[in-house]
Structure formats: C-alpha cells, structure tokens
Design a protein around this motif. Structure first.
Motif, PDB file in Angstrom:
ATOM      1  N   LEU A 272      46.320  44.009  53.813  1.00 46.20           N
ATOM      2  CA  LEU A 272      46.846  41.792  53.634  1.00 46.20           C
ATOM      3  C   LEU A 272      48.548  42.511  53.283  1.00 46.20           C
ATOM      4  O   LEU A 272      49.192  42.628  52.797  1.00 46.20           O
ATOM      5  CB  LEU A 272      45.864  40.820  52.969  1.00 46.20           C
ATOM      6  N   SER A 279      41.541  37.044  55.202  1.00 46.77           N
ATOM      7  CA  SER A 279      40.923  37.729  55.942  1.00 46.77           C
ATOM      8  C   SER A 279      39.601  37.665  54.845  1.00 46.77           C
ATOM      9  O   SER A 279      38.803  37.106  53.908  1.00 46.77           O
ATOM     10  CB  SER A 279      40.583  39.195  54.749  1.00 46.77           C
ATOM     11  N   THR A 298      32.827  46.885  53.227  1.00 56.26           N
ATOM     12  CA  THR A 298      34.777  45.999  53.704  1.00 56.26           C
ATOM     13  C   THR A 298      35.130  45.992  52.502  1.00 56.26           C
ATOM     14  O   THR A 298      35.030  45.893  51.548  1.00 56.26           O
ATOM     15  CB  THR A 298      34.106  44.754  54.244  1.00 56.26           C
ATOM     16  N   SER A 300      39.475  44.331  51.109  1.00 51.32           N
ATOM     17  CA  SER A 300      41.099  44.058  51.650  1.00 51.32           C
ATOM     18  C   SER A 300      42.153  44.187  50.701  1.00 51.32           C
ATOM     19  O   SER A 300      41.229  44.159  49.832  1.00 51.32           O
ATOM     20  CB  SER A 300      40.809  42.046  51.775  1.00 51.32           C
TER      21      SER A 300
ATOM     22  N   GLU B 365      44.123  31.771  47.214  1.00 47.28           N
ATOM     23  CA  GLU B 365      45.863  31.638  47.265  1.00 47.28           C
ATOM     24  C   GLU B 365      46.406  32.216  45.691  1.00 47.28           C
ATOM     25  O   GLU B 365      47.089  33.521  45.358  1.00 47.28           O
ATOM     26  CB  GLU B 365      46.701  30.525  47.433  1.00 47.28           C
ATOM     27  N   LYS B 368      45.662  35.574  42.251  1.00 51.42           N
ATOM     28  CA  LYS B 368      46.423  37.589  41.666  1.00 51.42           C
ATOM     29  C   LYS B 368      46.477  38.307  41.594  1.00 51.42           C
ATOM     30  O   LYS B 368      45.587  37.863  39.983  1.00 51.42           O
ATOM     31  CB  LYS B 368      48.181  37.485  42.451  1.00 51.42           C
ATOM     32  N   ILE B 395      38.370  36.105  51.676  1.00 51.50           N
ATOM     33  CA  ILE B 395      39.988  36.773  50.521  1.00 51.50           C
ATOM     34  C   ILE B 395      41.327  35.988  51.203  1.00 51.50           C
ATOM     35  O   ILE B 395      42.068  35.770  53.030  1.00 51.50           O
ATOM     36  CB  ILE B 395      40.182  38.427  51.446  1.00 51.50           C
ATOM     37  N   GLU B 396      41.955  35.971  50.165  1.00 55.74           N
ATOM     38  CA  GLU B 396      43.064  34.633  50.548  1.00 55.74           C
ATOM     39  C   GLU B 396      43.859  34.733  49.577  1.00 55.74           C
ATOM     40  O   GLU B 396      45.471  34.225  49.565  1.00 55.74           O
ATOM     41  CB  GLU B 396      42.996  33.138  50.411  1.00 55.74           C
ATOM     42  N   THR B 397      44.806  35.892  49.687  1.00 59.77           N
ATOM     43  CA  THR B 397      45.729  36.900  48.982  1.00 59.77           C
ATOM     44  C   THR B 397      45.747  38.069  49.300  1.00 59.77           C
ATOM     45  O   THR B 397      44.612  38.957  48.982  1.00 59.77           O
ATOM     46  CB  THR B 397      45.708  36.203  46.848  1.00 59.77           C
ATOM     47  N   ASP B 398      46.799  38.398  49.003  1.00 64.12           N
ATOM     48  CA  ASP B 398      46.575  39.711  49.235  1.00 64.12           C
ATOM     49  C   ASP B 398      46.661  40.788  48.161  1.00 64.12           C
ATOM     50  O   ASP B 398      46.721  42.477  48.108  1.00 64.12           O
ATOM     51  CB  ASP B 398      48.234  40.243  50.578  1.00 64.12           C
ATOM     52  N   GLU B 399      47.381  40.389  46.817  1.00 65.16           N
ATOM     53  CA  GLU B 399      47.202  41.324  45.716  1.00 65.16           C
ATOM     54  C   GLU B 399      45.692  41.138  45.452  1.00 65.16           C
ATOM     55  O   GLU B 399      45.576  40.388  44.300  1.00 65.16           O
ATOM     56  CB  GLU B 399      48.195  40.159  44.540  1.00 65.16           C
ATOM     57  N   VAL B 400      45.179  41.240  45.811  1.00 62.93           N
ATOM     58  CA  VAL B 400      43.795  41.646  45.654  1.00 62.93           C
ATOM     59  C   VAL B 400      43.443  43.048  46.312  1.00 62.93           C
ATOM     60  O   VAL B 400      43.836  43.793  46.490  1.00 62.93           O
ATOM     61  CB  VAL B 400      42.887  40.927  46.066  1.00 62.93           C
ATOM     62  N   PHE B 402      39.225  44.287  46.700  1.00 62.75           N
ATOM     63  CA  PHE B 402      38.452  44.626  46.949  1.00 62.75           C
ATOM     64  C   PHE B 402      37.597  44.992  48.296  1.00 62.75           C
ATOM     65  O   PHE B 402      37.947  45.337  48.996  1.00 62.75           O
ATOM     66  CB  PHE B 402      38.177  42.547  47.979  1.00 62.75           C
ATOM     67  N   SER B 403      36.544  45.347  47.055  1.00 64.08           N
ATOM     68  CA  SER B 403      35.413  46.128  48.125  1.00 64.08           C
ATOM     69  C   SER B 403      34.246  45.521  48.373  1.00 64.08           C
ATOM     70  O   SER B 403      32.767  45.531  47.414  1.00 64.08           O
ATOM     71  CB  SER B 403      35.720  47.558  47.785  1.00 64.08           C
TER      72      SER B 403
END
Lengths: 355, 466
Positions: A272, A279, A298, A300, B365, B368, B395-400, B402-403
C-alpha cells in the motif's frame, strides 16, 4: 449506452455485508455499435501453430457474468482459434493496440495445445492514443496430455479504459499451463480466471502482478478446481496500490473429492503506497479430499521503513526508492517474460505510474 | 489398521433428558400476540415490550442468510420460544428442584463453583434458575445477576447498553433474539476492580422443539478485569432445537475481559448465536472458544477495537463429526490507531462433518499503525469430510501490518511413523497428534475445561481414526 452490471461472482458466497461476493459497476459505457478491430499484429508465426477464426460455441463454467459472456458470443469483433500442434521455440506475440479507430475489442480466443505440444503465447493490450477503450474478452485454453503452454497476458491500457477478461483453462494428464498476468491498465480491470485441473499430475501456475493508481479498481477472481490426482495449482499475486486505487483479490483453490496428493498454494501480497488505497482479499480454500496439502497466505502493508532507509542511504530519493522496492517485488514474476522489449515497456509503465 | 465406525456417540451426561416439565410453555410460532404474551409472562417494563415488538418487525423484514449452511429446515412455527421451568430464581442449590439440580450436578457446576469459580449462573430452558456470587465481590460493587433482574433493578445501565452493541438490524436471528430473548446474565465490574476468579454461566436447554435465547450483557468498567466462562449443552431430540443467544460485551478503557466458551449443544441444535465486544482505549478482549456440538452452527464472535491501543485475541477450535456443519469464525474491526489483533483458529473434520472458518478482518482508514495476524489450520481425518476456509480481509490504510495464513491437510505420515517407532499404536499416535493440534486452544482454558475438552476430543475420536 451506460449500464449497471453485476459481475465476477465468487464460487462460494460469504456474508453479504462484506461486499465481496460480486462487484457492481455503475455507468459502464457499453459500446452500441461495434466496428471492426483492425489494429492486431501477429509476430513470430510458426509452422507448428495454426491460427484460424473458427470457434465452436460453448458456455463458460464461471466467467464474469451472463451479460459480458453474451456480448462476446454475439458481438465478437475478433475471433482467434490458435492450435498448437508441436513444439514451437518462438514466442507467438499478438498485439492489440487501441486508438481512435479501434476503440472497442470484443474478443473470443481459444488456444488448444495438442499432446506433447509446447508454446509461449503473449497477448498484449495497449492504448496508443488518449482514448477510452473497451475490452471484453474470453480466452479459453485447452491443454492435452503432456502439453506445455506458457501464456502471458499484458494489460497496459490507460486509466480511462474498461478491461474485462474471462479465462478458462482445462488441463489434461501431465499438462502444464503457466500463466503470467500483468494487470496495470483500466479504470476498472475485472478478471475471472478459472482452471479445471482434470488430469492426473496436471500443473497450473498463475503469476499475476497489478499496479493501481488514481481511482483504478481491480477485481481479480482466480479459481482453481483440482480433480486430478497429484495435480498442482499455484497462485502467486504481487501488487501495489497508490492514490485511491482499490483491489479485490478473490482466490479460490477447491480440492475436489478424489484429487489425492494434490497440492494447492495461493499467496497474495499487496503493497500500500498511500493511506487512501484499499486492499480487499478473500483467499478461499475449499476441501473435500483428505490427502491434500493446501496453503494460502495474504499480506498487506506499506513498504518496510528499514528497506526504504537502506536504499535512500545509497543516495536515492524517496520516490526512486519506492520504485526500486516495487520493481524488486514484481521482479520474480517479470522474470517469466523473456521478451526484453516487452519487459522494458512494462518497467517503463511501472516508473510512469509511480511518478 | 481398520477403521471402526461408531454411528452415534454416547455423550453421557450431555444427553440425559429430564421429563419435559415446565410451569409455562408459550405456544409455537412467532406473532405479535405471542411476543406480547412473552412480555406479559416476563413482566417486562413498557420499553422492553415495545422493543420486542419492533424487533419482530425487523425479523419479518430481513432475509435468511444467502450464504453458509442451509437453514431451510428451521420452521419457526414449530419452535416454542419461551419455556419457563417450574421454579423461580434461587440463590441456593438446595432450593432448586431435584431433577434440575441433578442435571447441573452431573454437569459438575455446583462442584466447580465451590472449587474454582467466583460466581455461577445456571439457566434451564428460558429462565435462570440459580445465581450466586461470592460475598467479597458483592462488597466490591460487582453485579452478577440474571438479565431479568438487571432490567428491573438497573434500568438505566441496561437501557444504555442493551442491544446497542449488537443492534437488531445486524441480521435476522439477532432480530429474532430481540423479540423473544429470555434469561442470560448481566455483569458489571466497577472501575479498577480485578475479578481474579472466573464467573460462569451455564445454559441448558431441556425442552424439545424449543429455543433458547439468553442475553448476556457484560460491562467491564475502566481499569477493571474479568474472566467469564460460558457453557452450553442440551440432550438430543429428533426435531430441531434453536439457540439464538446474544452476547454484548463492553470493555471500557484500560479494562480487560476474557470470554471462554465450551459449546456442546446436542446434534439436533441450530446454533445461530451472536457475540460482539466493543473495546476501549488500551483495553484487551480475549475470546477462547471450543465448538463441539450443534447440527449446524453459524457463530462469528466480533471485536470492535474502537479505543486507541486496544487489543484482541481469538483462540478457537471447531470439531465437526457426522451430520454436523459448523460454520464458525471471527470478525475484527480495527477502528483506532495502534490497535492489534491475533487470531488463531483450528478445525477438525471427521466422519462426514463439515467445518468452515469464515472471518472478517477490517482495518479502517483511521487505524494507523495497527497490526493483525491471522493463522488458521484445518485437519481432515478422512475423505468423506469437508473443510473450507473463507476469510475476508479489508485493509483501508497503508500504516498496517497484516498477514493471514491458512493450511489444510491430513495427519502427517512422518509424525505418525515417528510416534509409532517410539512404541505407540497407530491409533494412539493419531489421537496424540490431534490432541497436540488442539493444545494451543486447550491450554487457554481453565484446567477443568481443558480436561473436558480433551475428553470431548477423545469421545469424538472414537472410531474416527485408525
């Protein structure tokens, strides 16, 4: 004619509240008059590959939905029946270039590889003028026993265009079909990919990269059904999203009863690049056979700070460092493309989109 | 080695039926008149009667789910939604009628109360028949009572929280619950109070062709902590029984709550339960869940991480045998910065059973710097069973970070071989691997429940492997 269409239904439904079972697109500009599409270039024709225009009608098992399927059946302006009868060392390249006079491509392609046949086929879709292109395609692949197909589909349309692709594969015993998808273009790029691994030891790999910017929407619905003993399906998806781009990845590996010792893996990773990119992933494993191995993963997140710092400490600016990271992620899949000219063009697009 | 097939496992105490005796049983079906009658029988305040009728309207306006197990066999015209046992609420086991008391004794509830619990609630059919809590907790201001008492005695607190966390519009069976709920527990832990010993509510459904719709509402106030255990069982009848309970948990800032469940409903039960927690700043919500019973189950506990720095963990196992379709999972919504979630789900399918892990992870979002890690593993013990994994990740934010990882497979031949080379029989080796597979879940349970879970696994494994 602008139309609202519901499409790309997943093979199994989940809660309606999750908004992932299908996708609804509003105001899709459906072309009413479909002219001929002339800008088709075929490169490296070989004696082992015959191309004609005769395709028998058939119904898709999945596909993007009845409206788009009917459009291809009734209004295709390109029909290609590609028969691979032996081993071909050259890459067969078919280029479809969209311009003012070739705005709409409704396409029906069938690739059949005979027993022991082998070929690499590259299909590219590009907008060469500043237009809104419309591409709706069905690509059907049949691989007979021991056939070996390497198929590369490259979507480099601009971000105003509409891209709809339905792919169906049927793999017989020990057939090997390796797909590489490069999915960069389209305001909406919607793909349905289905593999029917019916033969023992059939092997299907799907390597896919997507790169979204602005308000692009990618809806990727990849499905593998494993029937054959010791069959193998591998889905690898790498992507990056910037601006307000959105990606839906729906991957299903379905182990059917009797596919003993089959293996299925799906791995999807999304980088991202902005806090407004979205995503969404639905990595599904369905299993009605005990003796199998199935995995999915998966992830992100944004680009690792440490890696960025390292690259920037070598004198690169942030933007360049990000480009390097994205290209490094995509590189394993880009290595599948041996055609240097095409690879360069894809890398140029990555640079342009990340500027 | 030969497989032996046991058609129907003797579930011992869980299957002991008492005579279907009751003080009052509402007629079957769902009409405004029936809902008004339940309300009258329960002596509801006006707001609750109106709430029930509104929920019935919502129920009638919503569709059955278009996904998951087929629920077409459920006919609400055949279900009695309210059965009042022939006793009032008691605070001493001696006052509970003999047959009901025996049931709970055989389930080990009074004994566990003495040994390891700070308080116990016991529900029989639609009403709570026993409720008690240790004196020291009462002194600290902890409230642990049945829901009906809470509606009467703490109206402001109940009104402010009742079906606010799980609104009736969530889905059809929540609306049904809103209309016909009865029984359940209310817990309030005041600010800063740490309840070190667990509280437990046990739900037993005895009456055939009936439903249980208990409502559990727990408020753990700022800086407080609680471990709450929920157990459920019912004897098996030929016709469908329905469980559509609702659990609402409020974990306020800096508080922590662990909610453990061992669900062992009979295999004619449709378990359509809803559980949700709203988690405040720096608070922690832990779910531990063992799902063994039911014919069909749709159960997806949910944590909504609304407070900055809040955390949740879900540790769950489902075990589906013949005729069972257990569609379970977990939902988490990250709604604030620096939140984290860890999900560890396992399932075992055997003898034609179906296990589905269905989930939602949503990182909004504004969440964060959040982290989410999901692991799910499924084990198939034969080739007539089924195991599916259907996770949705938004997933709506880049500061994450996630797996999500999932695995499906069978018992490892290599491990079986290794254990057999150490002198174990094939059957024992396999049983040991299955127990090892379930160990990360059982170790999270209080010891007597871990023993119960292991016993259930042993019971379920009889004849399934070999």
């Amino acid at each position: 004619m602008n139309k609202t269409i519901e499409l790309n239904e997943t093979p199994i439904r989940t809660s309606k509240n999750f908004n992932i079972n299908n996708i609804t697109l509003q105001n899709v500009p459906i072309p009413e008059h479909i002219e001929n599409f002339e800008n088709v270039t075929i490169i490296n024709e070989s004696s082992n590959i015959i191309i004609n225009n005769s395709i028998k009608p058939y119904n898709l098992s999945y596909g993007l939905g009845s409206f788009l399927e009917s459009q291809v059946k009734e209004n295709a302006n390109q029909t290609l029946n590609i028969l691979v009868n032996g081993k071909s060392n050259n890459e067969l390249i078919i280029e479809f270039d969209f311009d003012e006079d070739n705005l709409n491509l409704i396409e029906n392609i069938q690739i059949t590889a005979a027993e022991n046949a082998k070929a690499t086929i590259i299909l590219t879709y590009k907008t060469i003028e500043n237009i809104q292109a419309y591409h709706n395609s069905i690509l059907r692949v049949k691989a007979e026993n021991n056939a070996n197909l390497n198929i590369i589909v490259v979507n480099l349309l601009n971000n105003d265009s509409y891209n709809f692709i339905s792919i169906e594969n049927e793999l017989k015993e020990k057939a090997n079909v390796h797909f590489t998808m490069v999915d960069f273009g389209g305001k909406n790029s919607i793909t349905n990919y289905y593999s029917n691994l019916i033969g023992e030891e059939a092997n299907n790999s799907l390597d896919s990269i997507y790169l979204g910017a602005e308000k692009q929407l990618f809806d990727l619905n990849y499905i593998g059904e494993l029937y054959g003993k010791k069959s193998n399906m591998n889905i690898e998806v790498q992507g990056a999203l910037k601006d307000s781009a959105t990606k839906h990845f729906k991957g299903t590996i379905d182990f059917k009863k009797g596919c003993k010792k089959a293996k299925g893996n799906e791995n999807e990773s999304c980088m991202l690049l902005s806090d407004t990119a979205k995503s969404i992933a639905l990595p599904v494993l369905l299993c009605s056979e005990e003796d199998v191995e199935g995995n999915h993963a998966t992830s992100s997140g944004k680009i690792g700070e440490k890696e960025l710092f390292y690259i920037m400490s070598r004198g690169f600016e942030l933007k360049e460092a990000r480009k390097i990271m994205v290209k490094a992620k995509f590189n394993t899949i880009l290595e599948n493309i041996k055609n240097e000219e095409l690879k360069e063009e894809i890398i140029e697009q990555i640079d342009k989109k990340l500027d | 080695m030969k497989k032996t097939n046991i058609e129907e496992i003797n579930r011992n105490i869980y299957d002991i039926k008492n005579k279907d005796e009751y003080e009052y049983k509402i007629k079957k079906g769902l009409t405004p008149e029936i809902i008004s009658e339940i309300s009258k029988q329960k002596n509801d305040p006006d707001w609750m009667r109106e709430f029930r009728l509104k929920a019935l309207d919502v129920y009638n306006s919503l569709e059955l789910p278009t996904w998951g197990p087929d629920l077409s066999e459920l006919n609400m015209d055949e279900i009695a939604t309210y059965v009042r046992p022939k006793t009032n609420l008691n605070s001493s086991w001696d006052d509970v009628p003999e047959d009901i008391k025996n049931t709970f004794e055989q389930l080990g509830i009074p004994d566990a109360e003495k040994k390891s619990l700070a308080g116990v609630g016991a529900q029989y059919d639609s009403e709570v028949v026993y409720h008690s809590m240790k004196e020291e907790l009462i002194k600290q201001g902890v409230i642990y009572t049945d829901m009906e008492t809470a509606v009467r005695e703490y109206p402001a607190m109940v009104k402010a929280h009742f079906m606010k966390c799980v609104p009736v519009y969530d889905h059809k069976f929540v609306a049904l619950h809103g209309a016909v709920w009865s029984g359940g527990s209310f817990v309030y832990v005041p600010k800063g109070v740490k309840v070190d010993i667990p509280l437990q509510s046990y739900f037993r459904l005895n009456s055939p062709e009936s439903g249980q719709f208990e409502h559990t509402l727990i408020i753990v106030d700022e800086g407080a902590s609680l471990h709450f255990i929920e157990g459920c069982s019912a004897p098996k009848y030929n016709k469908v029984n329905l469980h559509a309970g609702c659990v609402e948990l409020y974990v306020k800032d800096n508080a922590s709550l662990r909610y453990s469940t061992i669900e062992n409903w009979s295999k004619n039960m449709l378990n359509l339960n809803t559980k949700k927690a709203i988690v405040g700043k720096n608070a922690k919500m832990e779910w531990v869940s063992g799902s063994f019973g039911s014919k069909k189950s749709m159960l997806y506990p949910m944590s909504i991480l609304n407070g900055e720095g809040s955390k949740t963990e879900f540790t769950g196992i489902s075990f589906a045998g013949k005729g069972q379709n257990l569609d379970n999972g977990f939902k988490v919504v990250h709604n604030a910065p620096n939140t984290s979630s860890v999900v560890n789900a396992k399932s075992i399918s055997k003898n034609g059973g179906t296990c589905t892990y269905r989930s939602l992870v949503k990182v909004s979002e504004n969440a964060k710097n959040s982290k989410c890690s999901v692991s799910c593993e499924s084990l198939m013990l034969d080739d007539i069973s089924r195991s599916d994994t259907i996770p949705t990740n938004i997933i709506e934010t880049d500061e994450v970070e996630f797996s999500h990882e999932a695995k499906i497979g069978k018992l490892s031949d290599k491990t079986i071989f290794y254990l057999m080379s150490r002198g174990l029989s094939e059957e024992d080796a396999k049983a040991m691997i299955v127990r090892g597979f379930a160990y990360p879940i059982s170790k999270e349970l209080p010891v007597e429940y871990a023993v119960e879970m292991n016993n259930l696994i042993n019971l379920e494994l009889q004849g399934a492997i070999g």
